[in-house]
Design a protein around this motif. Structure first.
Motif, PDB file in Angstrom:
ATOM      1  N   PRO A  72      39.672  26.617  49.685  1.00  0.00           N
ATOM      2  CA  PRO A  72      38.128  25.699  50.337  1.00  0.00           C
ATOM      3  C   PRO A  72      37.479  26.265  48.986  1.00  0.00           C
ATOM      4  O   PRO A  72      36.319  26.253  48.875  1.00  0.00           O
ATOM      5  CB  PRO A  72      38.277  26.730  51.716  1.00  0.00           C
ATOM      6  N   ASP A  73      37.477  27.075  48.378  1.00  0.00           N
ATOM      7  CA  ASP A  73      37.001  28.282  47.958  1.00  0.00           C
ATOM      8  C   ASP A  73      37.082  28.839  45.620  1.00  0.00           C
ATOM      9  O   ASP A  73      37.990  29.704  45.500  1.00  0.00           O
ATOM     10  CB  ASP A  73      36.698  29.728  48.429  1.00  0.00           C
ATOM     11  N   LEU A  74      37.170  27.979  45.243  1.00  0.00           N
ATOM     12  CA  LEU A  74      37.637  28.577  43.204  1.00  0.00           C
ATOM     13  C   LEU A  74      37.148  29.751  43.502  1.00  0.00           C
ATOM     14  O   LEU A  74      38.331  30.276  42.437  1.00  0.00           O
ATOM     15  CB  LEU A  74      37.252  27.292  43.111  1.00  0.00           C
ATOM     16  N   ASP A  75      35.511  30.161  43.612  1.00  0.00           N
ATOM     17  CA  ASP A  75      35.674  31.115  42.861  1.00  0.00           C
ATOM     18  C   ASP A  75      36.140  32.333  43.380  1.00  0.00           C
ATOM     19  O   ASP A  75      36.245  33.409  42.283  1.00  0.00           O
ATOM     20  CB  ASP A  75      34.180  31.756  43.069  1.00  0.00           C
ATOM     21  N   SER A  76      36.492  32.422  44.906  1.00  0.00           N
ATOM     22  CA  SER A  76      37.488  33.489  45.603  1.00  0.00           C
ATOM     23  C   SER A  76      38.661  33.410  44.657  1.00  0.00           C
ATOM     24  O   SER A  76      38.867  35.160  44.729  1.00  0.00           O
ATOM     25  CB  SER A  76      36.722  32.829  47.274  1.00  0.00           C
ATOM     26  N   MET A  77      39.254  32.516  44.528  1.00  0.00           N
ATOM     27  CA  MET A  77      40.794  32.556  44.405  1.00  0.00           C
ATOM     28  C   MET A  77      40.726  32.888  42.783  1.00  0.00           C
ATOM     29  O   MET A  77      41.848  33.780  42.714  1.00  0.00           O
ATOM     30  CB  MET A  77      41.371  31.468  44.517  1.00  0.00           C
ATOM     31  N   ARG A  78      39.556  32.490  42.338  1.00  0.00           N
ATOM     32  CA  ARG A  78      39.731  33.351  40.784  1.00  0.00           C
ATOM     33  C   ARG A  78      39.652  34.988  40.656  1.00  0.00           C
ATOM     34  O   ARG A  78      40.128  35.423  39.843  1.00  0.00           O
ATOM     35  CB  ARG A  78      38.466  32.479  39.702  1.00  0.00           C
ATOM     36  N   ALA A  79      38.374  35.409  41.619  1.00  0.00           N
ATOM     37  CA  ALA A  79      38.306  36.602  41.659  1.00  0.00           C
ATOM     38  C   ALA A  79      40.019  37.028  41.856  1.00  0.00           C
ATOM     39  O   ALA A  79      39.982  38.679  41.669  1.00  0.00           O
ATOM     40  CB  ALA A  79      37.499  36.817  42.788  1.00  0.00           C
ATOM     41  N   LYS A  80      40.438  36.293  43.130  1.00  0.00           N
ATOM     42  CA  LYS A  80      41.481  37.336  43.842  1.00  0.00           C
ATOM     43  C   LYS A  80      42.735  36.885  42.433  1.00  0.00           C
ATOM     44  O   LYS A  80      43.619  38.021  42.580  1.00  0.00           O
ATOM     45  CB  LYS A  80      42.104  36.309  44.481  1.00  0.00           C
ATOM     46  N   VAL A  81      43.092  35.985  41.937  1.00  0.00           N
ATOM     47  CA  VAL A  81      43.736  35.961  40.708  1.00  0.00           C
ATOM     48  C   VAL A  81      43.520  37.075  39.813  1.00  0.00           C
ATOM     49  O   VAL A  81      44.602  37.722  38.992  1.00  0.00           O
ATOM     50  CB  VAL A  81      43.313  35.050  39.949  1.00  0.00           C
ATOM     51  N   GLU A  82      42.564  37.490  38.910  1.00  0.00           N
ATOM     52  CA  GLU A  82      42.498  38.502  37.944  1.00  0.00           C
ATOM     53  C   GLU A  82      42.675  40.180  38.725  1.00  0.00           C
ATOM     54  O   GLU A  82      42.761  41.560  37.948  1.00  0.00           O
ATOM     55  CB  GLU A  82      40.911  38.281  37.418  1.00  0.00           C
TER      56      GLU A  82
END
Length: 123
Positions: A72-82
């Motif tokens: 539901p939140d691409l930016d949150s997932m980007r942060a988790k990936v990195e």
């Protein structure tokens, strides 16, 4: 008659412990170690499985293979990936088929697409 469906996808990783740490954080789900070289995540009616090859063995995705997760939140997932040892390969973009997403790799280099949930393509 019941439809055929995919119930599990198995993805090779080079380090099962690193994969468990990465995907548990990404999915907000601890998953379950099934065997010393297998860690599974129940994602509803689908299991995402990670497998480490036996010592000296190798398994890998082809460079053009990806699996896709929705969020539901691409930016949150980007942060988790990195934050968990992965790498974002692209910026968020809208694809010709309508999905808004980015591409990333996990710590083993496995490629994935992360898709904004409300733009997921379906048939």
């Amino acid at each position: 008659m019941a439809k055929t469906r995919c119930h599990r996808v198995a993805i090779p990783v080079s380090d099962i412990d690193a994969a468990e740490k990465f995907y548990s954080a990404l999915l907000d789900n601890p998953g379950k170690r099934i065997l010393p070289d297998r860690h599974y995540y129940d994602l509803g009616d689908f299991i995402l499985a990670f497998l480490q090859p036996p010592e000296g063995g190798t398994w890998s995705f082809d460079e053009n293979q990806y699996f896709y997760l929705t969020t539901p939140d691409l930016d949150s997932m980007r942060a988790k990936v990195e934050a968990n040892g992965g790498k974002c390969l692209t910026e968020n973009a809208t694809m010709p088929w309508g999905e808004t997403m980015f591409f990333a790799t996990d710590p083993s280099g496995t490629r994935m697409g992360i898709v904004q949930e409300d733009t997921t393509f379906s048939m």
